[in-house]
Design an enzyme around this catalytic site. Structure first.
Site, PDB file in Angstrom:
ATOM      1  N   ASP A 119       0.857  -1.182   0.000  1.00  0.00           N
ATOM      2  CA  ASP A 119       0.000   0.000   0.000  1.00  0.00           C
ATOM      3  C   ASP A 119       0.894   1.233   0.000  1.00  0.00           C
ATOM      4  O   ASP A 119       1.776   1.368   0.857  1.00  0.00           O
ATOM      5  CB  ASP A 119      -0.897   0.025   1.236  1.00  0.00           C
ATOM      6  CG  ASP A 119      -1.967  -1.050   1.211  1.00  0.00           C
ATOM      7  OD1 ASP A 119      -2.263  -1.570   0.118  1.00  0.00           O
ATOM      8  OD2 ASP A 119      -2.513  -1.378   2.281  1.00  0.00           O
TER       9      ASP A 119
ATOM     10  N   ASP B 273     -13.351  -4.302  -2.333  1.00  0.00           N
ATOM     11  CA  ASP B 273     -13.229  -4.128  -0.885  1.00  0.00           C
ATOM     12  C   ASP B 273     -14.560  -4.510  -0.252  1.00  0.00           C
ATOM     13  O   ASP B 273     -15.552  -3.790  -0.380  1.00  0.00           O
ATOM     14  CB  ASP B 273     -12.873  -2.681  -0.548  1.00  0.00           C
ATOM     15  CG  ASP B 273     -11.527  -2.269  -1.125  1.00  0.00           C
ATOM     16  OD1 ASP B 273     -10.686  -3.159  -1.339  1.00  0.00           O
ATOM     17  OD2 ASP B 273     -11.326  -1.066  -1.367  1.00  0.00           O
TER      18      ASP B 273
END
Length: 258
Positions: free
Chosen positions: A11, A130
């Protein structure tokens, strides 16, 4: 049978690799390029980079580090972050990425998936999802703009419906980011993975929850995923990729051994 894939996830925020828990409270892990090289050297099958605030900030991924990563690793890598057009994707691919992934922009404009697949081929179009389990309703819901906890929102899509929708629109691979499990290291959500596997005809990558080598084995053996993505166990050197692969091979999992 195709070999199962071990995929470290990086990330990216403000030019550095970060990691949170359930997509919140991110801490700085380190610099992008050295981490990418380390994972490639350890035997990762591919890497995934998420510029986690690109979509919520209304910008595309910072391309400056993409070319630097391409120079130092010899394994495939996928880049995600604010890709809203063919031009955005073309630039990232031209800098050396092998795949591009769309998530929030595809929820805003599902036709983006088809346009990208038609232009570049389904083999390099990944859709990230997600997904959050709602205890109150007992359902899995798709979230959007999860890179910024202040802007995250629940969409109208239930996860299984969105999985089927993106396949129809041309997704060549799906990464299922199970938000409830993210960063807590108590195992992948096998119940959800099995449900998604039942309706997923393209390669499925599990993400969120890996804490032990056994968790990877469970995802491959019990949910039949094609790849397992993890972050904190690799960032914090809780699990070594080479040792993980040796363990999986010993358990009968088809895996690429370096």
């Amino acid at each position: 049978m195709l070999a199962k894939r071990i995929i470290p996830c990086l990330d990216v925020r403000d030019g550095q690799v970060v990691k949170g828990v359930q997509f919140r409270n991110h801490e700085i892990i380190g610099d992008i390029v050295p981490l990418a090289k380390r994972y490639a050297d350890e035997g990762a099958d591919e890497l995934v980079f998420y510029d986690i605030t690109a979509s919520s900030d209304g910008r595309v991924v910072d391309k400056s580090w993409v070319s630097r990563v391409a120079e130092v690793i010899d394994i495939p890598f996928c880049v995600a972050g604010g890709i809203r057009s063919i031009d955005d994707a073309a630039k990232i691919l031209s800098f050396g990425a092998d795949k591009i992934s769309v998530n929030s922009p595809a929820l805003s404009d599902p036709t983006l998936i088809t346009r990208l697949a038609d232009r570049f081929g389904v083999q390099c179009i990944v859709v990230g999802i997600d997904t959050w389990f709602d205890d109150a309703t007992g359902k899995y819901h798709v979230n959007q703009y999860t890179g910024d906890e202040n802007r995250t929102r629940v969409t109208q899509w239930e996860t299984l419906d969105w999985v089927q929708e993106v396949q129809q629109r041309g997704a060549g691979e799906i990464v299922l980011n199970m938000m409830n499990q993210d960063g807590v290291r108590n195992g992948y959500d096998l119940t959800q993975l099995k449900k998604v596997r039942d309706v997923c005809r393209v390669p499925l990558i599990a993400s969120g929850g890996a804490g032990t080598m056994e968790h990877f084995l469970e995802a491959f053996r019990d949910a039949d995923v094609d790849g397992a993505l993890a972050a904190s166990v690799f960032h914090k050197q809780i699990i070594n990729i080479g040792e993980l692969k040796a363990y999986l091979a010993g358990q009968g999992v088809e895996i690429r051994i370096c």
